[in-house]
Design an enzyme around this catalytic site. Sequence first.
Site, short mmCIF file in Angstrom:
data_model
loop_
_atom_site.label_atom_id
_atom_site.label_comp_id
_atom_site.label_asym_id
_atom_site.label_seq_id
_atom_site.Cartn_x
_atom_site.Cartn_y
_atom_site.Cartn_z
N SER A 189 8.87 3.99 0.27
CA SER A 189 8.86 2.82 -0.54
C SER A 189 8.54 2.55 -1.86
CB SER A 189 8.13 1.54 0.16
OG SER A 189 7.81 0.19 -0.90
N TYR A 215 0.71 -1.73 3.34
CA TYR A 215 1.78 -1.22 3.41
C TYR A 215 2.03 0.11 1.99
CZ TYR A 215 7.27 -1.17 3.22
OH TYR A 215 8.71 -0.93 3.15
N THR A 250 16.81 -6.57 3.53
CA THR A 250 16.00 -6.21 5.37
C THR A 250 16.03 -8.19 5.89
OG1 THR A 250 14.97 -5.42 4.91
CG2 THR A 250 16.77 -4.02 4.19
#
Length: 330
Positions: A189, A215, A250
């Site tokens: 990412s 994350y 998504t």
Amino acid sequence: MSRRESAFDKVLDRSLVGGYTNLGYLLRRLGSHDDPAPGSLAGRRALVTGAGTGLGEATALGLARLGATVHLVGRTTERVGPAIERIRARLEKEGGAPPHLVAEACDVSDLRDVRRFARDIEERLAEDASSLDVLVHNAGTLPAARETSADGHELTLATHVLGPVLMTELLRPALRRSEAGARVVLVSSGGMYAQPLPLDDPEYLAGTYRGATAYARSKRIQVELTPVLAERLAGDGVAVHAMHPGWADTPGVATSLPVFRLLTRPLLRTGRQGADTVVWLAATEPPPPAGLFWHDRVPRPTSYRSATAAGDEERQAMWEWVRAALPELG
């Protein structure tokens, strides 16, 4: 498109909105002629984790479109069943050959389950000396509060780092059998640019836990370990790559980042656009150089600020921590 970052491309990438959205994708694709050849993965086998929706499903579709047998991995086979049906329907509509798709179950965050799954699939492939030619680590999670895996590890670390590294290690025999040279792709990412390598607290035990930060930290670890993994597997004829898909629309983004999605939805990439570089890395010829971090088919810097840059010593220290957590690494 050149595999080097042009001045125009660099401006797009640094602007975020220009580079990470569908605008950047469309601009970079203008005049491009380096798509993988039709049928370039015929006779080859790929495995995609987190393949039930979003980028994983789009990746599986792209690989199947090029002729690969694709194993779609979800926490249960029921989670990937609908994706398999959608892929079959899509390729039938396009007039392609019926794809060979296999539903698989594995919780990537659960190291015991990863061991069970890797042992099972290796035994199945070894029976007829089949190989694994492409391994895509796409499974992801972004918890709102700190959670731990079945093994007691912070959940994003377990899902994005420990599970994928362990699965890759255990599948080395199948990857090694690839006559074409296997390729491993870590779907990372661009959010990792905001975080340094968390050497002092990999498990995120200190401070106030934030899911987005966890994350990004785990994705930073993924990217920094890519050259270490690439060197480790080079002798097996296996190339390891990391990439980031830009801002894609998504189900995971809709669930975990609803405000971000609301504000940026017109600019978000489709699943196919986000998965484009994954499929390209898996199939393009000649093979791309290993150990790099890619976005829109071009290698990118892993840091833009000295505060987040990691050197060889930091990467090695992070690798030693991962080795201590995974006895199979030796």
